[in-house]
Design a protein around this motif. Structure first.
Motif, PDB file in Angstrom:
ATOM      1  N   ASP A  24       0.954  -1.377  -0.123  1.00  0.00           N
ATOM      2  CA  ASP A  24      -0.033  -0.110  -0.090  1.00  0.00           C
ATOM      3  C   ASP A  24       0.828   1.380   0.061  1.00  0.00           C
ATOM      4  OD1 ASP A  24      -1.627   2.215   0.710  1.00  0.00           O
ATOM      5  OD2 ASP A  24      -2.884   1.016   1.893  1.00  0.00           O
ATOM      6  N   THR A  25       1.061   1.785  -1.131  1.00  0.00           N
ATOM      7  CA  THR A  25       2.170   2.908  -1.306  1.00  0.00           C
ATOM      8  C   THR A  25       1.448   4.139  -0.569  1.00  0.00           C
ATOM      9  OG1 THR A  25       0.917   3.435  -3.522  1.00  0.00           O
ATOM     10  CG2 THR A  25       3.009   2.150  -3.413  1.00  0.00           C
ATOM     11  N   ASP A  26       0.289   4.360  -0.395  1.00  0.00           N
ATOM     12  CA  ASP A  26      -0.161   5.501   0.353  1.00  0.00           C
ATOM     13  C   ASP A  26      -0.060   5.500   1.709  1.00  0.00           C
ATOM     14  OD1 ASP A  26      -1.354   6.644  -2.063  1.00  0.00           O
ATOM     15  OD2 ASP A  26      -3.151   5.925  -1.720  1.00  0.00           O
ATOM     16  N   SER A  27      -0.150   4.183   2.218  1.00  0.00           N
ATOM     17  CA  SER A  27       0.014   4.065   3.711  1.00  0.00           C
ATOM     18  C   SER A  27       1.635   4.282   4.123  1.00  0.00           C
ATOM     19  CB  SER A  27      -0.363   2.589   4.093  1.00  0.00           C
ATOM     20  OG  SER A  27       0.024   2.369   5.595  1.00  0.00           O
ATOM     21  N   SER A  28       2.406   3.490   3.036  1.00  0.00           N
ATOM     22  CA  SER A  28       3.785   3.686   3.239  1.00  0.00           C
ATOM     23  C   SER A  28       4.331   5.093   3.159  1.00  0.00           C
ATOM     24  CB  SER A  28       4.383   2.960   1.964  1.00  0.00           C
ATOM     25  OG  SER A  28       5.937   2.879   2.254  1.00  0.00           O
ATOM     26  N   SER A  29       3.807   5.757   2.148  1.00  0.00           N
ATOM     27  CA  SER A  29       4.195   7.275   2.141  1.00  0.00           C
ATOM     28  C   SER A  29       3.727   8.160   3.431  1.00  0.00           C
ATOM     29  CB  SER A  29       3.588   8.032   0.723  1.00  0.00           C
ATOM     30  OG  SER A  29       3.860   9.485   0.884  1.00  0.00           O
ATOM     31  N   GLY A  30       2.527   7.652   3.863  1.00  0.00           N
ATOM     32  CA  GLY A  30       1.784   8.272   5.121  1.00  0.00           C
ATOM     33  C   GLY A  30       2.601   8.199   6.235  1.00  0.00           C
ATOM     34  N   ILE A  31       2.906   6.841   6.343  1.00  0.00           N
ATOM     35  CA  ILE A  31       3.937   6.663   7.652  1.00  0.00           C
ATOM     36  C   ILE A  31       5.120   7.362   7.765  1.00  0.00           C
ATOM     37  CG2 ILE A  31       4.717   4.491   7.130  1.00  0.00           C
ATOM     38  CD1 ILE A  31       4.135   3.664  10.319  1.00  0.00           C
ATOM     39  N   LEU A  32       6.031   7.179   6.384  1.00  0.00           N
ATOM     40  CA  LEU A  32       7.346   7.805   6.644  1.00  0.00           C
ATOM     41  C   LEU A  32       7.448   9.167   6.496  1.00  0.00           C
ATOM     42  CD1 LEU A  32       8.812   5.513   3.610  1.00  0.00           C
ATOM     43  CD2 LEU A  32       8.963   5.173   6.125  1.00  0.00           C
ATOM     44  N   HIS A  33       6.224   9.805   6.015  1.00  0.00           N
ATOM     45  CA  HIS A  33       6.269  11.293   6.131  1.00  0.00           C
ATOM     46  C   HIS A  33       5.828  11.907   7.382  1.00  0.00           C
ATOM     47  CE1 HIS A  33       6.006  11.550   1.490  1.00  0.00           C
ATOM     48  NE2 HIS A  33       6.784  12.714   1.652  1.00  0.00           N
ATOM     49  N   ALA A  34       4.986  10.868   8.099  1.00  0.00           N
ATOM     50  CA  ALA A  34       4.738  11.502   9.461  1.00  0.00           C
ATOM     51  C   ALA A  34       5.893  11.344  10.496  1.00  0.00           C
ATOM     52  CB  ALA A  34       3.565  10.448   9.974  1.00  0.00           C
ATOM     53  N   MET A 228      11.292   1.313  17.202  1.00  0.00           N
ATOM     54  CA  MET A 228       9.791   1.025  17.001  1.00  0.00           C
ATOM     55  C   MET A 228       9.054   0.857  15.962  1.00  0.00           C
ATOM     56  SD  MET A 228       8.306   4.871  17.529  1.00  0.00           S
ATOM     57  CE  MET A 228       8.565   6.142  16.188  1.00  0.00           C
ATOM     58  N   ALA A 229       8.066  -0.054  15.821  1.00  0.00           N
ATOM     59  CA  ALA A 229       7.604  -0.765  14.612  1.00  0.00           C
ATOM     60  C   ALA A 229       6.171  -0.431  14.486  1.00  0.00           C
ATOM     61  CB  ALA A 229       7.791  -2.101  14.623  1.00  0.00           C
ATOM     62  N   PRO A 230       5.460   0.897  14.530  1.00  0.00           N
ATOM     63  CA  PRO A 230       4.203   0.988  14.041  1.00  0.00           C
ATOM     64  C   PRO A 230       4.133   0.875  12.422  1.00  0.00           C
ATOM     65  CG  PRO A 230       5.223   3.073  14.638  1.00  0.00           C
ATOM     66  CD  PRO A 230       6.127   2.168  14.946  1.00  0.00           C
ATOM     67  N   ARG A 231       2.963   0.407  11.943  1.00  0.00           N
ATOM     68  CA  ARG A 231       2.995   0.028  10.607  1.00  0.00           C
ATOM     69  C   ARG A 231       2.081   0.943   9.901  1.00  0.00           C
ATOM     70  NH1 ARG A 231       1.997  -6.430  11.783  1.00  0.00           N
ATOM     71  NH2 ARG A 231       3.899  -6.853  12.956  1.00  0.00           N
ATOM     72  N   THR A 232       1.150   1.601  10.591  1.00  0.00           N
ATOM     73  CA  THR A 232       0.589   2.855   9.860  1.00  0.00           C
ATOM     74  C   THR A 232       0.571   4.029  10.661  1.00  0.00           C
ATOM     75  OG1 THR A 232      -1.545   2.359  11.342  1.00  0.00           O
ATOM     76  CG2 THR A 232      -1.367   0.824   9.352  1.00  0.00           C
ATOM     77  N   PRO A 233      -0.001   4.898   9.994  1.00  0.00           N
ATOM     78  CA  PRO A 233       0.164   6.459  10.433  1.00  0.00           C
ATOM     79  C   PRO A 233      -0.806   6.414  11.867  1.00  0.00           C
ATOM     80  CG  PRO A 233      -0.211   6.671   7.906  1.00  0.00           C
ATOM     81  CD  PRO A 233      -0.382   5.359   8.604  1.00  0.00           C
ATOM     82  N   ALA A 234      -1.771   5.607  12.068  1.00  0.00           N
ATOM     83  CA  ALA A 234      -2.698   5.615  13.020  1.00  0.00           C
ATOM     84  C   ALA A 234      -1.894   4.747  14.324  1.00  0.00           C
ATOM     85  CB  ALA A 234      -3.964   4.763  12.846  1.00  0.00           C
ATOM     86  N   GLN A 235      -1.124   3.909  13.939  1.00  0.00           N
ATOM     87  CA  GLN A 235      -0.457   3.132  15.107  1.00  0.00           C
ATOM     88  C   GLN A 235       0.748   3.952  15.299  1.00  0.00           C
ATOM     89  OE1 GLN A 235       0.936  -0.598  13.394  1.00  0.00           O
ATOM     90  NE2 GLN A 235      -1.041  -1.517  13.432  1.00  0.00           N
ATOM     91  N   LEU A 236       1.284   4.615  14.565  1.00  0.00           N
ATOM     92  CA  LEU A 236       2.312   5.757  14.827  1.00  0.00           C
ATOM     93  C   LEU A 236       1.972   6.897  15.749  1.00  0.00           C
ATOM     94  CD1 LEU A 236       5.188   6.860  14.393  1.00  0.00           C
ATOM     95  CD2 LEU A 236       4.433   8.193  12.388  1.00  0.00           C
ATOM     96  N   ALA A 237       0.736   7.194  15.547  1.00  0.00           N
ATOM     97  CA  ALA A 237       0.316   8.398  16.864  1.00  0.00           C
ATOM     98  C   ALA A 237       0.224   7.815  18.129  1.00  0.00           C
ATOM     99  CB  ALA A 237      -1.273   8.389  16.172  1.00  0.00           C
ATOM    100  N   ASP A 238       0.030   6.556  18.168  1.00  0.00           N
ATOM    101  CA  ASP A 238       0.190   5.789  19.691  1.00  0.00           C
ATOM    102  C   ASP A 238       1.331   6.176  20.121  1.00  0.00           C
ATOM    103  OD1 ASP A 238      -2.569   4.957  19.651  1.00  0.00           O
ATOM    104  OD2 ASP A 238      -2.109   2.963  18.746  1.00  0.00           O
ATOM    105  N   TYR A 239       2.420   6.194  19.468  1.00  0.00           N
ATOM    106  CA  TYR A 239       3.974   6.242  19.745  1.00  0.00           C
ATOM    107  C   TYR A 239       4.381   7.707  20.004  1.00  0.00           C
ATOM    108  CZ  TYR A 239       5.026   1.420  18.652  1.00  0.00           C
ATOM    109  OH  TYR A 239       4.939  -0.057  18.800  1.00  0.00           O
TER     110      TYR A 239
END
Length: 253
Positions: A24-34, A228-239
């Protein structure tokens, strides 16, 4: 100062040994940019085996100036990925990683989970000359899966960045002291045992659970970095609260 690094094992898809799925390139781009936008996140940990090169390619595309760690020991240019810890192959695969990452060098290169018999045969000075001194990496490291290998690392006289499963140190905490005393840099990974330790926590409580976990590990083991290893922008928010807490603690020192 403990650095916080984002692991990219599944941010760009899952490699099941034959093919990459869940891409999922959108998800990948989203978490990397976040992650790039968070001042408390130092950089990224990746490897050629992660999404069979796509994790490195995504970092090269979207985060060309960020600090990156990668790994050697697995050759993904073969029809099926091949374990290969020979010096020529590790040198070649590091160059291929840098090409995918769109940079001449990485911050750290890790020899990725070498089996015990391989570990015992590695010449760390030779590795440093081939992988670091020629300019392809700033630091040399090793990731290990076995407590007995940590004990062997402590005897290596070449300073290394040592990536360790968190559960290993929690079971044998004296090993952290041995690494520190030997002058090695400690990196903790698998903070939640591959996610098993966080999935059971109710959603509303996850940010607090992550903060408690990370701060507790830093206070106990004083690592140079945590992955740390969140896999989505939403999971990254928990960190995010934990990252902010660690960054604040660094600023107060």
């Amino acid at each position: 100062m403990t650095r916080v690094v984002l692991g990219t094992m599944r941010t760009s898809g899952n490699f099941n040994g034959l093919m990459v799925v869940d891409r999922d390139t959108d998800s990948s781009s989203g978490i990397l940019h976040a992650a790039m936008a968070d001042p408390g996140i130092h950089g990224f940990d990746t490897a050629p085996i992660y999404a069979r090169g796509l994790a490195e390619s995504d970092l090269g595309r979207w985060c060309p100036d960020a600090p990156v760690w990668t790994k050697v020991g697995v050759d993904v240019s073969t029809p099926l990925p091949t374990l290969d810890y020979s010096l020529p192959t590790m040198t070649r695969t590091l160059d291929a990683s840098c090409e995918r990452l769109r940079r001449p060098s990485v911050e750290c290169v890790f020899v990725h989970n070498p089996p015990m018999d391989v570990f015992q045969g590695l010449d760390w000075r030779e590795l440093k000359e081939a992988l670091v001194d020629r300019g392809a990496a700033d630091q040399l490291g090793v990731s290990v899966l076995d407590p007995s290998e940590i004990a062997l690392v402590a005897e290596v006289d070449t300073p290394l960045t040592v990536m360790v499963e968190t559960q290993i140190l929690e079971s044998s905490p004296h090993l952290a002291g041995r690494l520190h005393d030997a002058g090695h840099r400690l990196v903790l990974r698998s903070l939640f045992a591959g996610g098993r330790g966080i999935r059971s926590v109710p959603t509303k409580e996850r940010a607090d659970a992550v903060t408690s976990r990370l701060v507790g590990l830093v206070e106990r083991f004083d690592p140079w970095a945590v992955v740390m290893a969140p896999r989505t922008p939403a999971q990254l928010a928990d960190y995010a609260p934990a990252v902010a807490r660690l960054r604040q603690a660094v600023g107060q020192r």
